[in-house]
Design a protein around this motif. Sequence first.
Motif, PDB file in Angstrom:
ATOM      1  N   ILE A 215      18.347  35.728  -3.905  1.00  0.00           N
ATOM      2  CA  ILE A 215      19.435  34.817  -4.245  1.00  0.00           C
ATOM      3  C   ILE A 215      19.341  34.383  -5.701  1.00  0.00           C
ATOM      4  CG2 ILE A 215      19.640  33.940  -1.890  1.00  0.00           C
ATOM      5  CD1 ILE A 215      18.127  31.391  -2.912  1.00  0.00           C
ATOM      6  N   VAL A 216      20.496  34.114  -6.283  1.00  0.00           N
ATOM      7  CA  VAL A 216      20.609  33.402  -7.560  1.00  0.00           C
ATOM      8  C   VAL A 216      21.635  32.310  -7.283  1.00  0.00           C
ATOM      9  CG1 VAL A 216      21.204  33.526 -10.002  1.00  0.00           C
ATOM     10  CG2 VAL A 216      20.076  35.470  -8.892  1.00  0.00           C
ATOM     11  N   LEU A 217      21.156  31.084  -7.117  1.00  0.00           N
ATOM     12  CA  LEU A 217      21.947  29.992  -6.549  1.00  0.00           C
ATOM     13  C   LEU A 217      22.013  28.806  -7.495  1.00  0.00           C
ATOM     14  CD1 LEU A 217      23.123  28.285  -4.061  1.00  0.00           C
ATOM     15  CD2 LEU A 217      20.731  27.793  -3.533  1.00  0.00           C
ATOM     16  N   ARG A 218      23.205  28.244  -7.660  1.00  0.00           N
ATOM     17  CA  ARG A 218      23.342  26.983  -8.399  1.00  0.00           C
ATOM     18  C   ARG A 218      22.813  25.869  -7.491  1.00  0.00           C
ATOM     19  NH1 ARG A 218      26.850  25.017 -12.512  1.00  0.00           N
ATOM     20  NH2 ARG A 218      25.983  23.002 -13.160  1.00  0.00           N
ATOM     21  N   TYR A 219      21.678  25.328  -7.870  1.00  0.00           N
ATOM     22  CA  TYR A 219      20.978  24.393  -6.992  1.00  0.00           C
ATOM     23  C   TYR A 219      21.616  23.013  -7.017  1.00  0.00           C
ATOM     24  CZ  TYR A 219      17.247  21.410  -5.168  1.00  0.00           C
ATOM     25  OH  TYR A 219      16.530  20.482  -4.447  1.00  0.00           O
ATOM     26  N   ASN A 220      21.725  22.412  -5.828  1.00  0.00           N
ATOM     27  CA  ASN A 220      22.232  21.051  -5.674  1.00  0.00           C
ATOM     28  C   ASN A 220      21.130  20.211  -5.033  1.00  0.00           C
ATOM     29  OD1 ASN A 220      23.548  18.673  -5.175  1.00  0.00           O
ATOM     30  ND2 ASN A 220      25.233  19.573  -4.010  1.00  0.00           N
ATOM     31  N   ALA A 221      20.497  19.372  -5.831  1.00  0.00           N
ATOM     32  CA  ALA A 221      19.365  18.581  -5.344  1.00  0.00           C
ATOM     33  C   ALA A 221      19.784  17.522  -4.336  1.00  0.00           C
ATOM     34  CB  ALA A 221      18.654  17.919  -6.526  1.00  0.00           C
ATOM     35  N   HIS A 222      21.070  17.217  -4.264  1.00  0.00           N
ATOM     36  CA  HIS A 222      21.544  16.209  -3.318  1.00  0.00           C
ATOM     37  C   HIS A 222      21.677  16.760  -1.901  1.00  0.00           C
ATOM     38  CE1 HIS A 222      22.274  13.291  -6.460  1.00  0.00           C
ATOM     39  NE2 HIS A 222      23.015  14.161  -7.128  1.00  0.00           N
ATOM     40  N   SER A 223      21.813  18.075  -1.769  1.00  0.00           N
ATOM     41  CA  SER A 223      22.073  18.639  -0.444  1.00  0.00           C
ATOM     42  C   SER A 223      20.936  19.504   0.094  1.00  0.00           C
ATOM     43  CB  SER A 223      23.362  19.474  -0.480  1.00  0.00           C
ATOM     44  OG  SER A 223      23.246  20.535  -1.407  1.00  0.00           O
ATOM     45  N   MET A 224      19.946  19.834  -0.724  1.00  0.00           N
ATOM     46  CA  MET A 224      18.846  20.673  -0.245  1.00  0.00           C
ATOM     47  C   MET A 224      17.558  20.295  -0.967  1.00  0.00           C
ATOM     48  SD  MET A 224      18.646  24.848   0.006  1.00  0.00           S
ATOM     49  CE  MET A 224      18.468  25.172  -1.752  1.00  0.00           C
ATOM     50  N   ASN A 225      16.499  20.123  -0.205  1.00  0.00           N
ATOM     51  CA  ASN A 225      15.195  19.779  -0.778  1.00  0.00           C
ATOM     52  C   ASN A 225      14.397  21.036  -1.106  1.00  0.00           C
ATOM     53  OD1 ASN A 225      15.518  16.946  -0.532  1.00  0.00           O
ATOM     54  ND2 ASN A 225      14.949  17.048   1.631  1.00  0.00           N
ATOM     55  N   LEU A 226      13.619  20.950  -2.158  1.00  0.00           N
ATOM     56  CA  LEU A 226      12.650  21.983  -2.503  1.00  0.00           C
ATOM     57  C   LEU A 226      11.263  21.345  -2.519  1.00  0.00           C
ATOM     58  CD1 LEU A 226      14.541  23.851  -5.372  1.00  0.00           C
ATOM     59  CD2 LEU A 226      14.289  24.569  -2.989  1.00  0.00           C
ATOM     60  N   TYR A 227      10.248  22.182  -2.346  1.00  0.00           N
ATOM     61  CA  TYR A 227       8.902  21.654  -2.158  1.00  0.00           C
ATOM     62  C   TYR A 227       7.911  22.348  -3.084  1.00  0.00           C
ATOM     63  CZ  TYR A 227      11.079  19.842   2.078  1.00  0.00           C
ATOM     64  OH  TYR A 227      11.915  19.197   2.955  1.00  0.00           O
TER      65      TYR A 227
ATOM     66  N   THR B 176      17.745  34.788 -18.843  1.00  0.00           N
ATOM     67  CA  THR B 176      18.480  35.843 -18.145  1.00  0.00           C
ATOM     68  C   THR B 176      19.117  35.320 -16.868  1.00  0.00           C
ATOM     69  OG1 THR B 176      16.886  37.440 -19.018  1.00  0.00           O
ATOM     70  CG2 THR B 176      18.314  38.182 -17.237  1.00  0.00           C
ATOM     71  N   ALA B 177      18.410  34.433 -16.161  1.00  0.00           N
ATOM     72  CA  ALA B 177      18.959  33.855 -14.929  1.00  0.00           C
ATOM     73  C   ALA B 177      20.235  33.072 -15.222  1.00  0.00           C
ATOM     74  CB  ALA B 177      17.924  32.953 -14.268  1.00  0.00           C
ATOM     75  N   ALA B 178      20.221  32.293 -16.304  1.00  0.00           N
ATOM     76  CA  ALA B 178      21.405  31.518 -16.675  1.00  0.00           C
ATOM     77  C   ALA B 178      22.562  32.439 -17.064  1.00  0.00           C
ATOM     78  CB  ALA B 178      21.069  30.569 -17.818  1.00  0.00           C
ATOM     79  N   ALA B 179      22.250  33.492 -17.816  1.00  0.00           N
ATOM     80  CA  ALA B 179      23.292  34.437 -18.231  1.00  0.00           C
ATOM     81  C   ALA B 179      23.863  35.181 -17.028  1.00  0.00           C
ATOM     82  CB  ALA B 179      22.725  35.420 -19.250  1.00  0.00           C
ATOM     83  N   LEU B 180      22.986  35.560 -16.089  1.00  0.00           N
ATOM     84  CA  LEU B 180      23.440  36.266 -14.895  1.00  0.00           C
ATOM     85  C   LEU B 180      24.333  35.375 -14.044  1.00  0.00           C
ATOM     86  CD1 LEU B 180      23.363  38.710 -12.995  1.00  0.00           C
ATOM     87  CD2 LEU B 180      21.249  37.785 -12.008  1.00  0.00           C
ATOM     88  N   TYR B 181      23.956  34.114 -13.905  1.00  0.00           N
ATOM     89  CA  TYR B 181      24.768  33.222 -13.076  1.00  0.00           C
ATOM     90  C   TYR B 181      26.159  33.016 -13.675  1.00  0.00           C
ATOM     91  CZ  TYR B 181      26.385  29.399 -10.237  1.00  0.00           C
ATOM     92  OH  TYR B 181      27.150  28.627  -9.393  1.00  0.00           O
ATOM     93  N   ARG B 182      26.252  32.997 -14.993  1.00  0.00           N
ATOM     94  CA  ARG B 182      27.564  32.813 -15.622  1.00  0.00           C
ATOM     95  C   ARG B 182      28.522  33.947 -15.283  1.00  0.00           C
ATOM     96  NH1 ARG B 182      24.457  30.606 -19.952  1.00  0.00           N
ATOM     97  NH2 ARG B 182      24.336  32.629 -21.001  1.00  0.00           N
ATOM     98  N   VAL B 183      27.981  35.131 -15.014  1.00  0.00           N
ATOM     99  CA  VAL B 183      28.832  36.274 -14.666  1.00  0.00           C
ATOM    100  C   VAL B 183      29.469  36.080 -13.285  1.00  0.00           C
ATOM    101  CG1 VAL B 183      28.896  38.801 -14.499  1.00  0.00           C
ATOM    102  CG2 VAL B 183      27.338  37.720 -16.081  1.00  0.00           C
ATOM    103  N   ARG B 184      28.968  35.105 -12.523  1.00  0.00           N
ATOM    104  CA  ARG B 184      29.558  34.801 -11.216  1.00  0.00           C
ATOM    105  C   ARG B 184      31.044  34.461 -11.332  1.00  0.00           C
ATOM    106  NH1 ARG B 184      31.120  31.316  -7.506  1.00  0.00           N
ATOM    107  NH2 ARG B 184      31.522  29.820  -9.168  1.00  0.00           N
ATOM    108  N   TRP B 185      31.477  34.106 -12.530  1.00  0.00           N
ATOM    109  CA  TRP B 185      32.880  33.771 -12.767  1.00  0.00           C
ATOM    110  C   TRP B 185      33.815  34.909 -12.375  1.00  0.00           C
ATOM    111  CZ3 TRP B 185      36.028  29.936 -13.270  1.00  0.00           C
ATOM    112  CH2 TRP B 185      37.263  30.098 -13.867  1.00  0.00           C
TER     113      TRP B 185
END
Length: 342
Positions: free
Chosen positions: A97-109, A205-214
């Motif tokens: 996955i390459v996911l725009r993370y939302n800290a309000h809806s999902m916890n990471l550990y 690269t992760a940031a650039a790749l996510y922008r292509v999601r457009w």
Amino acid sequence: MLSGVFGLEQVVESGSLSFVVIDGSTIQEPGATETTYRLHIAIDLINLRLRQVEVSTDKVGESLDHYALASGDVVLIDRGYNQPKSLVPFIDRGGDIVLRYNAHSMNLYEDDGQGGMMKIDWEKRLQSLGKQTGAIPVYLCHDKKRIACTLHAVPLPAGKAAQARRKAKLRAQNKGRMAREKTLVLSEWVLILTSVPVELLDTKTAAALYRVRWQVELVIKRMKSLLAIDQLRARKDSALAELYLHGKLLYAAVTEKIAQRCFARALTKLDGPRELTPWRLYKTIAEDIKSGLNACFPRQKRFDRDYLRAVTERPRKRSLQCLPEPITELIQQCRILEVSRV
């Protein structure tokens, strides 16, 4: 049938590396102010082809469970997919996955140093980074499984960060409350969660790749603008609504297939220089399909009454404008006296 048109069986059976962009869109019935149907759309990021489209009611939310994904698929998804119950099984099957993370809806550990897991406080962690980018090792957990991932944190430029804070405050104000400090801190960052090892996908690269999601947004825009898929002229749960939506999806698939067959060399891919967007090409093909259908199925006079009923304006509070009654009476009198040219 649509799965066959999209070539879904061959895609799933290939098992090779594939970049997939996933997103959803909504459709409203006539007069509705809320969602009536939801489209779940997946495209191949390299060649920008539709890979899968599913139709659901408004009761079904966004989830990876709607899609036929396989080992080797790398999916680009937005904030709506922060769901460990669907992310963890997919990654466990060999996907990424390459996911725009939302800290309000999902916890990471993270590891607490004693063999256990400790929830990450993102307000403190991001403040500790200052305004520097960072690749933070994290764990994505569901049930008894935990998946090692990387959280890429990218600070927004000062101007955009200030704008994001203002928007966060305004959203809270519209809901009758004050924005929390955590919300304001998070609004200044772009957080991208990925299961791809940092050795293969660094922060830049992760940031650039996510922008292509457009690109998936452009596909949805084409479907709405060129094919009018969102202009539903039928009521929810009716046979006509189902026919309309699936007919439009078939229309989209046929348009794409014709483009691939006739203009394969012109349709450049994202893994090389591009000189052409599909917009004008698809528009021309869509118009050709319309002309062909009209030629094959000309309007029949016996259906004129049904046709006029279908295109008649829906009931509205404000009636269509007419001449004032005294003027219509005057015209009628002139007609009786045969002195009217109206």
